[in-house]
Design an enzyme around this catalytic site. Structure first.
Site, PDB file in Angstrom:
ATOM      1  N   GLU A  71      38.615  24.591 -31.377  1.00 45.35           N
ATOM      2  CA  GLU A  71      39.208  24.717 -30.048  1.00 45.35           C
ATOM      3  C   GLU A  71      39.673  23.338 -29.601  1.00 45.35           C
ATOM      4  OE1 GLU A  71      38.475  26.421 -25.523  1.00 45.35           O
ATOM      5  OE2 GLU A  71      37.310  27.220 -27.200  1.00 45.35           O
ATOM      6  N   GLU A  96      37.428  17.603 -26.965  1.00 45.62           N
ATOM      7  CA  GLU A  96      37.757  17.441 -25.550  1.00 45.62           C
ATOM      8  C   GLU A  96      37.540  15.980 -25.150  1.00 45.62           C
ATOM      9  OE1 GLU A  96      39.094  17.446 -22.253  1.00 45.62           O
ATOM     10  OE2 GLU A  96      38.941  19.557 -22.853  1.00 45.62           O
ATOM     11  N   ASP A 123      40.057  12.738 -28.725  1.00 41.82           N
ATOM     12  CA  ASP A 123      41.375  13.265 -29.042  1.00 41.82           C
ATOM     13  C   ASP A 123      41.302  14.158 -30.284  1.00 41.82           C
ATOM     14  OD1 ASP A 123      44.117  13.538 -29.797  1.00 41.82           O
ATOM     15  OD2 ASP A 123      44.592  11.628 -28.840  1.00 41.82           O
ATOM     16  N   ASP A 145      47.245  20.937 -20.936  1.00 41.11           N
ATOM     17  CA  ASP A 145      47.916  20.197 -19.876  1.00 41.11           C
ATOM     18  C   ASP A 145      49.406  20.486 -19.944  1.00 41.11           C
ATOM     19  OD1 ASP A 145      49.040  18.250 -18.155  1.00 41.11           O
ATOM     20  OD2 ASP A 145      47.322  16.936 -18.489  1.00 41.11           O
ATOM     21  N   ASP A 181      50.003  29.518 -18.524  1.00 41.79           N
ATOM     22  CA  ASP A 181      50.604  30.199 -17.386  1.00 41.79           C
ATOM     23  C   ASP A 181      51.909  29.539 -16.961  1.00 41.79           C
ATOM     24  OD1 ASP A 181      48.557  28.117 -16.603  1.00 41.79           O
ATOM     25  OD2 ASP A 181      49.575  28.357 -14.685  1.00 41.79           O
TER      26      ASP A 181
END
Length: 239
Positions: A71, A96, A123, A145, A181
């Site tokens: 992930e 993360e 990273d 992002d 989104d």
């Protein structure tokens, strides 16, 4: 030529990093999670400052013969912990760089007690350097992002700088899931990801309008829905 850790901590010196690494002050409990738990959950030497020779990770030592999922940018860790608990026969690595999110996930790991995940607090590109080609069988990019300004679109994950090394790490037939989104992020994803060696698996509108069967809403999705934005769920397969 390697540089000192103080010049660019937690990232390779030849790469630019955009975004936040830390937000508000951590709670004392979160500081404790980082101090007591993170080292044991790290996948091994990853960052250039601890692995300047870029030695590959030994995934068999970490997870045995399990398939390994990745992930990229797990946020607060809701989805990562959900998948780890739902799939105990799979090893999962989460990357993360935002330390507040890492601390949140560590608290969830303590509460859940799952032992099949590892956490890279940095990273994802540093992970790509040390993952063997074809070693990952599924990857998730969930509400990345959006970098909404046009001049910042090159910072998005769905660019060749990120997608090409990701594709190298994924085995043929591996699944890549992308949730966003932001309509323009959908546009860029559908343009760039196939060029990196993936096929989009949608056969009709329901395939990108409805979440996956094993989906769990994240804080970012709940915020998007509150603000009237429409999530898209895109599924790709590595050629």
């Amino acid at each position: 030529m390697p540089r000192t850790m103080s010049e660019k901590p937690q990232s390779a010196p030849w790469r630019n990093f955009y975004g936040r690494r830390k937000g508000h002050n951590l709670k004392p409990s979160q500081e404790r999670y980082l101090a007591e738990d993170l080292a044991a959950l790290a996948p091994g030497p990853v960052g250039w400052e601890v692995n300047p020779e870029r030695r590959p990770l030994d995934l068999a030592a970490l997870f045995g013969q399990r398939d390994v999922w990745l992930e990229i940018g797990f946020g607060g860790g809701e989805h990562l912990i959900h998948q780890a608990l739902r799939n105990p026969d799979v090893g999962i690595i989460g990357a993360e760089p935002y330390i507040n999110g890492v601390a949140m996930l560590l608290g969830k790991v303590r509460a859940a007690g799952c032992g099949n995940l590892r956490i890279h607090p940095g990273d994802a590109r540093d992970l790509f350097d040390v993952l063997e080609a074809g070693s990952i069988s599924r990857a998730f990019l969930l509400y990345p992002d959006p970098w909404p300004k046009a001049r910042h679109h090159r910072r998005r994950f769905v660019t060749p700088e990120h997608l090409e090394p990701l594709a190298r790490c994924l085995r043929p037939g591996a699944i890549l899931r992308v949730a966003t989104d932001i309509p323009d992020y959908v546009r860029q994803t559908l343009g760039e990801v196939p060029r990196a060696g993936f096929d989009w698996l949608a056969e009709g509108p329901q395939d990108w309008r409805l979440p996956w069967d094993d989906w769990v809403p994240t804080r970012y999705e709940r915020k998007a829905l509150r603000e009237g934005r429409v999530p898209h769920y895109l599924t790709f397969r590595r050629r």
